[in-house]
Design a protein around this motif. Structure first.
Motif, mmCIF file in Angstrom:
data_model
loop_
_atom_site.group_PDB
_atom_site.id
_atom_site.type_symbol
_atom_site.label_atom_id
_atom_site.label_comp_id
_atom_site.label_asym_id
_atom_site.label_seq_id
_atom_site.Cartn_x
_atom_site.Cartn_y
_atom_site.Cartn_z
ATOM 1 N N ALA A 80 -6.110 0.359 -5.287
ATOM 2 C CA ALA A 80 -5.921 0.970 -6.802
ATOM 3 C C ALA A 80 -4.256 1.142 -7.040
ATOM 4 O O ALA A 80 -4.149 0.964 -8.214
ATOM 5 C CB ALA A 80 -6.656 2.359 -7.019
ATOM 6 N N SER A 81 -3.650 1.448 -5.998
ATOM 7 C CA SER A 81 -2.115 1.571 -6.465
ATOM 8 C C SER A 81 -1.610 0.177 -6.626
ATOM 9 O O SER A 81 -0.792 0.008 -7.486
ATOM 10 C CB SER A 81 -1.635 2.385 -5.205
ATOM 11 N N LEU A 82 -1.985 -0.680 -5.823
ATOM 12 C CA LEU A 82 -1.581 -2.180 -5.939
ATOM 13 C C LEU A 82 -1.834 -2.761 -7.454
ATOM 14 O O LEU A 82 -1.145 -3.263 -7.979
ATOM 15 C CB LEU A 82 -2.131 -2.788 -4.809
ATOM 16 N N ALA A 83 -3.146 -2.462 -7.637
ATOM 17 C CA ALA A 83 -3.720 -2.845 -8.984
ATOM 18 C C ALA A 83 -2.857 -2.252 -10.134
ATOM 19 O O ALA A 83 -2.337 -3.157 -10.972
ATOM 20 C CB ALA A 83 -5.013 -2.518 -9.370
ATOM 21 N N LYS A 84 -2.553 -1.133 -10.013
ATOM 22 C CA LYS A 84 -1.490 -0.036 -10.902
ATOM 23 C C LYS A 84 -0.247 -1.022 -11.319
ATOM 24 O O LYS A 84 0.339 -0.993 -12.237
ATOM 25 C CB LYS A 84 -1.469 1.087 -10.577
ATOM 26 N N VAL A 85 0.375 -1.197 -9.914
ATOM 27 C CA VAL A 85 1.742 -1.885 -9.854
ATOM 28 C C VAL A 85 1.661 -3.204 -10.467
ATOM 29 O O VAL A 85 2.490 -3.564 -11.246
ATOM 30 C CB VAL A 85 2.203 -1.907 -8.217
ATOM 31 N N VAL A 86 0.668 -4.238 -10.193
ATOM 32 C CA VAL A 86 0.498 -5.507 -10.628
ATOM 33 C C VAL A 86 0.498 -5.425 -12.107
ATOM 34 O O VAL A 86 1.095 -6.372 -13.062
ATOM 35 C CB VAL A 86 -0.577 -6.164 -9.841
ATOM 36 N N ALA A 87 -0.563 -4.416 -12.706
ATOM 37 C CA ALA A 87 -0.751 -4.271 -14.122
ATOM 38 C C ALA A 87 0.535 -3.932 -14.773
ATOM 39 O O ALA A 87 1.080 -4.509 -15.934
ATOM 40 C CB ALA A 87 -1.842 -3.466 -14.478
ATOM 41 N N MET A 88 1.432 -3.265 -14.111
ATOM 42 C CA MET A 88 2.648 -2.834 -14.790
ATOM 43 C C MET A 88 3.660 -4.025 -14.982
ATOM 44 O O MET A 88 4.200 -4.094 -15.915
ATOM 45 C CB MET A 88 3.312 -1.813 -13.874
ATOM 46 N N PHE A 89 3.617 -4.796 -13.927
ATOM 47 C CA PHE A 89 4.614 -5.726 -13.862
ATOM 48 C C PHE A 89 3.980 -6.817 -14.815
ATOM 49 O O PHE A 89 4.719 -7.581 -15.511
ATOM 50 C CB PHE A 89 4.713 -6.499 -12.537
#
Ligand code: C6P
Length: 408
Positions: free
Chosen positions: A396-405
């Motif tokens: 979930a944290s990785l998905a959030k980071v990727v969405a942010m970028f």
């Protein structure tokens, strides 16, 4: 008995800690594992009740410390099924064990025209000591290539085993890709041509039952700190006939039989290779870690980590732009990946804000990165105490980071 991960987690004090106000999700086990309380307790008890130098004193404390230290050696012997304790040399870890072999076994046997064979998925610890040996002797380093999936190219391997090959040095499990190599088969092929084999077991012993006799390796190296034990201790398990023929690696106390200014003679195995006061508390801690891991059961640990690896792999690959690096058929609990357009260091730093500890970089395996044309990857690596819920937090944290970028 069911695998009770909640109960196991209670054995590890550090897992109760928070980072940045979030529960710690520790997925950097390939770098080093956390330590169970039994390991910490046994080391503390040693210093509080037994601390003394080994093999030297006639007093009770020294005898007790010696017994504990040599008992730890027997625990290591049994753990990897070495033939005798004389074949178990304590070292600072995998790195020192490989340097010992490269210096004392490699160098005296090498000359111009000879070859050392390593694989393209080695950690720097299983490359640089051999490069140093080659530089000193005029020998050449040869490399077994790997496939796009991160498996050894077995056809190339067979061709690279030649009368010039003096040692084949290979990792059991790749720290950068997770690949489990078919070590038994590799050893058999090398031995069929009379070539001795060193196996780097740093990433293997925490995840799979190792039987050095069944594998047939001439040298097997590992570190305690990746096995839930302390830093500063590891072992070189080696065939007695090799150790007997090899000169000492370092000189000092305990490794000698007699010393005069005209010359010295060497102690019996394995002490010939243990110069100076050894890491006594650490050896005792390593033995406690081995008992702990055996209590949990290596098969159960391997199964648990494999489930986490599959869960993590299938989840993160649904995130746009994520590419897994290392898709071998047989893998230990290591998930290396890249994300299109995002530097691994940014990913690692942002995951850390959510309490998720992963490693980013070249993982001390630059040639692996070069093989795939990458500067670095992000690596999540699983241990016996990780949970499915932690994998969800990580994904979930990785998905959030990727969405942010993506939005940026
Ligand atoms: N790999 C990692 O994050 P030492 O440092 O001597 O305990 O282990 C060296 C070593 C040797 N071989 C392999 C396959 C390894 O993975 C390691 C250590 C850590 O991947 C730290 S660089």
């Amino acid at each position: 008995m069911a695998y009770d991960v909640a109960a196991l987690r209670r054995d590890f004090p550090i897992l109760q800690h928070k980072v940045h106000g979030k529960p710690l999700v520790y997925l950097d086990n390939a770098a080093t594992t956390q330590k169970p309380k039994v390991v910490l307790d046994v080391m503390r008890r040693y210093y509080e009740e037994e601390n003394s130098n080994v093999h030297r004193g006639v007093h009770l404390l020294s005898e007790t410390a010696t017994k504990s230290y040599e008992g730890a050696r027997e625990t290591v012997r049994k753990f990897v099924n070495a033939r005798s304790v004389q074949e178990v040399v304590f070292t600072r870890g995998t790195t020192e064990a490989i340097n010992l072999v490269a210096a004392s076994f490699g160098r005296p046997r090498l000359q111009k025209g000879d070859e050392i064979l390593v694989s393209a998925m080695e950690h720097h610890s299983n490359i640089v000591p051999w490069q140093l040996a080659c530089e000193a002797t005029g020998a050449t380093l040869k490399v077994v290539p790997i496939t796009d999936a991160g498996e050894l190219d077995m056809a190339a391997f067979a061709k690279l085993l030649t009368p010039r090959t003096k040692v084949f040095a290979v990792t059991h499990v790749s720290n950068a890709l997770g690949t489990i190599n078919p070590v038994k088969e590799l050893v058999a092929q090398a031995h069929a041509k009379g070539i001795p084999v060193l196996v780097d077991g740093a990433q293997a012993v925490p995840h799979t039952k190792v039987d050095v006799q069944a594998l047939g390796a001439d040298f097997y190296a590992f570190s305690g700190h990746k096995l839930y034990g302390p830093t500063g201790i590891g072992a070189l398990v080696a065939k007695r006939e090799h150790l007997e023929a090899m000169p000492p690696y370092q000189g000092g106390g305990d490794m000698i039989r007699s010393v005069t200014f005209e010359g010295s003679t060497w102690n019996e195995l394995p002490y010939k290779f243990e110069a100076g006061t050894p890491a006594i508390a650490e050896a005792i801690g390593l033995a406690a870690a081995i008992r702990y891991v055996e209590g949990v059961g290596l098969d159960a640990i391997a199964k648990h980590e494999h489930t986490l690896l599959e869960q993590a792999t299938s989840t993160v690959t649904t995130i746009p732009g994520v590419r897994v690096v290392g898709t071998a058929r047989h893998k230990a609990g290591v998930l290396s990946f890249t994300v299109d357009g995002v530097h691994p260091h940014d990913i690692g730093s942002l995951l850390d804000r959510d309490g998720v500890a992963v490693r980013t970089g070249h993982h001390c395996a630059q040639p692996v990165m070069d093989r795939y044309g990458l500067p670095a990857t992000t690596r999540a690596s699983f241990g016996l105490y990780n949970t499915a819920a932690e994998v969800d937090v990580f994904a979930a944290s990785l998905a959030k980071v990727v969405a942010m970028f993506r939005e940026a």
